[in-house]
Scaffold this motif. Structure first.
Motif, PDB file in Angstrom:
ATOM      1  N   GLN A  13       0.832  -1.202   0.000  1.00 40.05           N
ATOM      2  CA  GLN A  13       0.000   0.000   0.000  1.00 40.05           C
ATOM      3  C   GLN A  13       0.865   1.250   0.000  1.00 40.05           C
ATOM      4  O   GLN A  13       0.588   2.215  -0.727  1.00 40.05           O
ATOM      5  CB  GLN A  13      -0.914   0.009   1.231  1.00 40.05           C
ATOM      6  CG  GLN A  13      -2.218  -0.707   0.947  1.00 40.05           C
ATOM      7  CD  GLN A  13      -3.060  -0.878   2.193  1.00 40.05           C
ATOM      8  OE1 GLN A  13      -2.584  -0.649   3.303  1.00 40.05           O
ATOM      9  NE2 GLN A  13      -4.287  -1.304   2.021  1.00 40.05           N
ATOM     10  N   GLU A  14       1.946   1.209   0.778  1.00 41.60           N
ATOM     11  CA  GLU A  14       2.865   2.347   0.797  1.00 41.60           C
ATOM     12  C   GLU A  14       3.447   2.588  -0.582  1.00 41.60           C
ATOM     13  O   GLU A  14       3.488   3.714  -1.082  1.00 41.60           O
ATOM     14  CB  GLU A  14       4.007   2.085   1.793  1.00 41.60           C
ATOM     15  CG  GLU A  14       3.643   2.451   3.220  1.00 41.60           C
ATOM     16  CD  GLU A  14       4.658   1.918   4.209  1.00 41.60           C
ATOM     17  OE1 GLU A  14       5.798   1.623   3.801  1.00 41.60           O
ATOM     18  OE2 GLU A  14       4.291   1.795   5.395  1.00 41.60           O
ATOM     19  N   VAL A  15       3.855   1.479  -1.214  1.00 34.71           N
ATOM     20  CA  VAL A  15       4.464   1.590  -2.544  1.00 34.71           C
ATOM     21  C   VAL A  15       3.446   2.154  -3.523  1.00 34.71           C
ATOM     22  O   VAL A  15       3.747   3.055  -4.323  1.00 34.71           O
ATOM     23  CB  VAL A  15       4.978   0.208  -3.002  1.00 34.71           C
ATOM     24  CG1 VAL A  15       5.418   0.264  -4.459  1.00 34.71           C
ATOM     25  CG2 VAL A  15       6.120  -0.234  -2.118  1.00 34.71           C
ATOM     26  N   ARG A  16       2.202   1.651  -3.454  1.00 33.71           N
ATOM     27  CA  ARG A  16       1.164   2.140  -4.354  1.00 33.71           C
ATOM     28  C   ARG A  16       0.903   3.625  -4.149  1.00 33.71           C
ATOM     29  O   ARG A  16       0.734   4.377  -5.101  1.00 33.71           O
ATOM     30  CB  ARG A  16      -0.131   1.360  -4.099  1.00 33.71           C
ATOM     31  CG  ARG A  16      -0.252   0.169  -5.029  1.00 33.71           C
ATOM     32  CD  ARG A  16      -1.572  -0.517  -4.814  1.00 33.71           C
ATOM     33  NE  ARG A  16      -1.483  -1.902  -5.204  1.00 33.71           N
ATOM     34  CZ  ARG A  16      -2.272  -2.853  -4.742  1.00 33.71           C
ATOM     35  NH1 ARG A  16      -3.189  -2.566  -3.835  1.00 33.71           N
ATOM     36  NH2 ARG A  16      -2.154  -4.091  -5.167  1.00 33.71           N
ATOM     37  N   GLY A  17       0.860   4.001  -2.849  1.00 35.44           N
ATOM     38  CA  GLY A  17       0.650   5.417  -2.545  1.00 35.44           C
ATOM     39  C   GLY A  17       1.736   6.278  -3.169  1.00 35.44           C
ATOM     40  O   GLY A  17       1.453   7.316  -3.798  1.00 35.44           O
ATOM     41  N   GLN A  18       2.967   5.800  -3.036  1.00 36.26           N
ATOM     42  CA  GLN A  18       4.080   6.559  -3.627  1.00 36.26           C
ATOM     43  C   GLN A  18       3.934   6.663  -5.131  1.00 36.26           C
ATOM     44  O   GLN A  18       4.116   7.724  -5.719  1.00 36.26           O
ATOM     45  CB  GLN A  18       5.404   5.878  -3.287  1.00 36.26           C
ATOM     46  CG  GLN A  18       5.870   6.205  -1.859  1.00 36.26           C
ATOM     47  CD  GLN A  18       7.008   5.306  -1.411  1.00 36.26           C
ATOM     48  OE1 GLN A  18       7.436   4.424  -2.150  1.00 36.26           O
ATOM     49  NE2 GLN A  18       7.493   5.543  -0.213  1.00 36.26           N
ATOM     50  N   ARG A  19       3.548   5.539  -5.750  1.00 39.50           N
ATOM     51  CA  ARG A  19       3.397   5.520  -7.211  1.00 39.50           C
ATOM     52  C   ARG A  19       2.317   6.507  -7.661  1.00 39.50           C
ATOM     53  O   ARG A  19       2.515   7.262  -8.597  1.00 39.50           O
ATOM     54  CB  ARG A  19       3.019   4.108  -7.658  1.00 39.50           C
ATOM     55  CG  ARG A  19       4.228   3.292  -8.060  1.00 39.50           C
ATOM     56  CD  ARG A  19       3.780   2.000  -8.707  1.00 39.50           C
ATOM     57  NE  ARG A  19       4.815   0.985  -8.587  1.00 39.50           N
ATOM     58  CZ  ARG A  19       4.590  -0.301  -8.645  1.00 39.50           C
ATOM     59  NH1 ARG A  19       3.351  -0.747  -8.770  1.00 39.50           N
ATOM     60  NH2 ARG A  19       5.578  -1.160  -8.545  1.00 39.50           N
ATOM     61  N   SER A  20       1.192   6.447  -6.964  1.00 35.52           N
ATOM     62  CA  SER A  20       0.099   7.328  -7.398  1.00 35.52           C
ATOM     63  C   SER A  20       0.472   8.792  -7.215  1.00 35.52           C
ATOM     64  O   SER A  20       0.090   9.643  -8.004  1.00 35.52           O
ATOM     65  CB  SER A  20      -1.193   6.995  -6.622  1.00 35.52           C
ATOM     66  OG  SER A  20      -0.975   7.220  -5.260  1.00 35.52           O
ATOM     67  N   GLU A  21       1.282   9.045  -6.184  1.00 31.87           N
ATOM     68  CA  GLU A  21       1.768  10.405  -5.990  1.00 31.87           C
ATOM     69  C   GLU A  21       2.660  10.827  -7.161  1.00 31.87           C
ATOM     70  O   GLU A  21       2.553  11.935  -7.683  1.00 31.87           O
ATOM     71  CB  GLU A  21       2.550  10.515  -4.674  1.00 31.87           C
ATOM     72  CG  GLU A  21       1.674  10.956  -3.521  1.00 31.87           C
ATOM     73  CD  GLU A  21       2.404  10.896  -2.205  1.00 31.87           C
ATOM     74  OE1 GLU A  21       3.622  11.172  -2.212  1.00 31.87           O
ATOM     75  OE2 GLU A  21       1.769  10.556  -1.192  1.00 31.87           O
ATOM     76  N   VAL A  22       3.494   9.894  -7.572  1.00 26.36           N
ATOM     77  CA  VAL A  22       4.395  10.173  -8.691  1.00 26.36           C
ATOM     78  C   VAL A  22       3.600  10.417  -9.959  1.00 26.36           C
ATOM     79  O   VAL A  22       3.870  11.345 -10.738  1.00 26.36           O
ATOM     80  CB  VAL A  22       5.392   8.998  -8.881  1.00 26.36           C
ATOM     81  CG1 VAL A  22       6.166   9.154 -10.189  1.00 26.36           C
ATOM     82  CG2 VAL A  22       6.352   8.934  -7.712  1.00 26.36           C
ATOM     83  N   GLU A  23       2.541   9.594 -10.167  1.00 23.77           N
ATOM     84  CA  GLU A  23       1.713   9.746 -11.375  1.00 23.77           C
ATOM     85  C   GLU A  23       1.011  11.084 -11.403  1.00 23.77           C
ATOM     86  O   GLU A  23       0.844  11.681 -12.479  1.00 23.77           O
ATOM     87  CB  GLU A  23       0.682   8.607 -11.425  1.00 23.77           C
ATOM     88  CG  GLU A  23       1.258   7.337 -12.064  1.00 23.77           C
ATOM     89  CD  GLU A  23       0.386   6.152 -11.836  1.00 23.77           C
ATOM     90  OE1 GLU A  23      -0.805   6.332 -11.502  1.00 23.77           O
ATOM     91  OE2 GLU A  23       0.893   5.015 -11.980  1.00 23.77           O
ATOM     92  N   LYS A  24       0.588  11.543 -10.226  1.00 20.01           N
ATOM     93  CA  LYS A  24      -0.077  12.832 -10.170  1.00 20.01           C
ATOM     94  C   LYS A  24       0.896  13.949 -10.592  1.00 20.01           C
ATOM     95  O   LYS A  24       0.554  14.918 -11.188  1.00 20.01           O
ATOM     96  CB  LYS A  24      -0.577  13.121  -8.752  1.00 20.01           C
ATOM     97  CG  LYS A  24      -1.955  12.514  -8.494  1.00 20.01           C
ATOM     98  CD  LYS A  24      -2.319  12.684  -7.018  1.00 20.01           C
ATOM     99  CE  LYS A  24      -3.523  11.800  -6.664  1.00 20.01           C
ATOM    100  NZ  LYS A  24      -3.739  11.782  -5.206  1.00 20.01           N
TER     101      LYS A  24
END
Lengths: 230, 203
Positions: free
Chosen positions: A219-230
């Motif tokens: 979940q942490e990794v996904r959160g980071q990814r989605s932040e990067v995508e934004k």
């Protein structure tokens, strides 16, 4: 890292094997014992108790206390060499025997009131039956019909009492090996199914714990990814 | 060394449960993915070890392995021992659910003490002979401290302390020696095969 994992893969089967073999090998060899058990039964006007650690080691010199159902102390005794201890029944209520062996080991056994009442009932009637059975001796019966008429209502029931007493006695005798067998079967050592079940539980818990820690990480990794995508 | 249900007074049961909860909380704090399988395997070993009995005198004693758990796991021995003791109570009827807190405290606290006393020896710079001695001492002392703790719990409930504690310590003397050897053997084995298992712990 890969090499280390390979090493781990080699070790883990051995650990499993060790855990498997450990209980099996020791299970059959030593006469070991663990928890303590007490088994009590009523014979006539006496309560017999038998105490032992599992796998048949007798609990010698341990304190046995007799309580009533409300927890009032009635009698106290110490087990003999065979781990046995007996009491005269002090009152006709449900009773509880509590065994205290050394090192914080304790066990109890309840005797329901029915069991005591049943034996007590036959006990109290027997002396009466004994007295009257003398009267019903053949010499008395050989009297006139009128004489015989009165006791005859007696003999049928009295002989019943006599028979009941005899049956009780021989039943006590015949049942004693079965009672002993029951006492023996009271302490069941944990078998292979319990051991396997417990180990299974532990590995299951490990799986659940790993699942949750992993989920947190992903979940942490996904959160980071989605932040990067934004 | 499992204390049966109904032997101890409620105050001690609650006290033990509180200590155990605190220990488990400390142990679970900062548990990593890498620690979980290690805790699981050692918990399983502890669970099974109680079936290995040594007949002594009027009672019986069994292997405990809490020294090994403390030596390798430190504070994480608390949750591992709690799980194993809980399963022993449920499946083997050793101890009991109400005494789970006290029993866990009696087993896990000495494990943590041994971790602080001997845990330093797991560093790779330490000589092998010192390491083996420390591992043996860890297995030996954990059982010794556990025996004294059990004696103390019984004392608080009204038994005279010194006879109860002496009996328990004396009865566990063979177990202490066996535990020391087993702990040393396991530690050496692990150090040879997976040295990082022993070194990674920092609580």
């Amino acid at each position: 890292m890969f090499k280390k994992n390979q090493n781990l893969c080699k070790v883990i089967p051995f650990l499993y094997l060790f855990l498997l073999i450990l209980p099996i090998t020791f299970h059959t060899t030593a006469a070991f014992a663990h928890k303590v058990t007490i088994f009590a039964w009523v014979e006539g006007d006496t309560i017999y108790t038998q105490s032992k650690f599992s796998k048949g080691r007798k609990a010698k010199g341990s304190l046995v206390t007799l309580f009533d159902m409300e927890g009032n102390k009635l009698l106290e005794g110490t087990t003999n060499e065979k781990g046995e201890c007996s009491f005269k029944i002090p009152q006709k209520t449900g009773l509880k025997v509590v065994l205290k062996a050394s090192m914080g080991h304790m066990a109890e056994w309840k005797i329901p009131v029915e069991e005591i009442a049943a034996t007590q009932a036959s006990q109290t009637k027997t002396p009466e039956a004994g007295v009257i059975s003398d009267i019903i001796s053949p010499s008395n019966l050989s009297g006139s019909e009128a004489d015989a008429k009165q006791p005859i209502s007696g003999p049928a029931s009295l002989q019943k009492e006599e028979i009941r007493r005899l049956i009780d006695e021989s039943l006590d005798q015949k049942l004693s090996p079965i009672i002993n067998m029951l006492a023996d079967s009271q302490d069941q050592d944990p078998g292979i199914s319990e051991v396997m079940g417990g180990i299974g539980y532990i590995f299951g818990l490990v799986g659940v714990a790993l699942y949750f820690t992993n989920r947190r990480k992903t979940q942490e990794v996904r959160g980071q990814r989605s932040e990067v995508e934004k | 060394m499992h204390i049966s249900e109904g032997v101890l007074s409620p105050a001690i049961l609650i006290g033990g449960a509180v200590v155990t909860m605190a220990g488990v909380a400390i142990g679970l704090k900062g548990v990593d993915n890498k620690d979980i399988p290690k805790m699981g395997i050692l918990s399983a070993a502890f669970f099974v070890a109680s079936l290995v009995h040594v007949p002594v005198g009027p009672a019986s004693v069994h292997m405990i392995l809490n020294g090994l758990l403390g030596f390798i796991l430190g504070w994480k021995a608390f949750p591992a021992i709690l799980v194993a003791l809980g399963l022993q109570a449920l499946l083997f009827q050793f101890g009991g659910i109400t005494t789970l807190g006290v029993n866990t405290m009696n087993m896990a606290l000495p494990a943590v003490i041994c971790y602080y006393l001997f845990g330093w020896s797991t560093k790779s710079s330490i000589k092998q002979s010192v390491f083996i001695t420390a591992a043996f001492a860890s297995g030996f002392c954990a059982v010794l401290v556990s025996s004294i703790l059990v004696g103390f719990c019984l004392y608080l409930t009204g038994e005279a302390f010194s006879p109860a504690a002496k009996l328990i310590v004396a009865a566990h003397l063979p177990v202490m020696i066996i535990e020391g050897i087993v702990t040393a053997a396991c530690a050496v084995f692990l150090k040879k095969i997976r040295p990082e298992l022993l070194e990674e712990i920092n609580v």
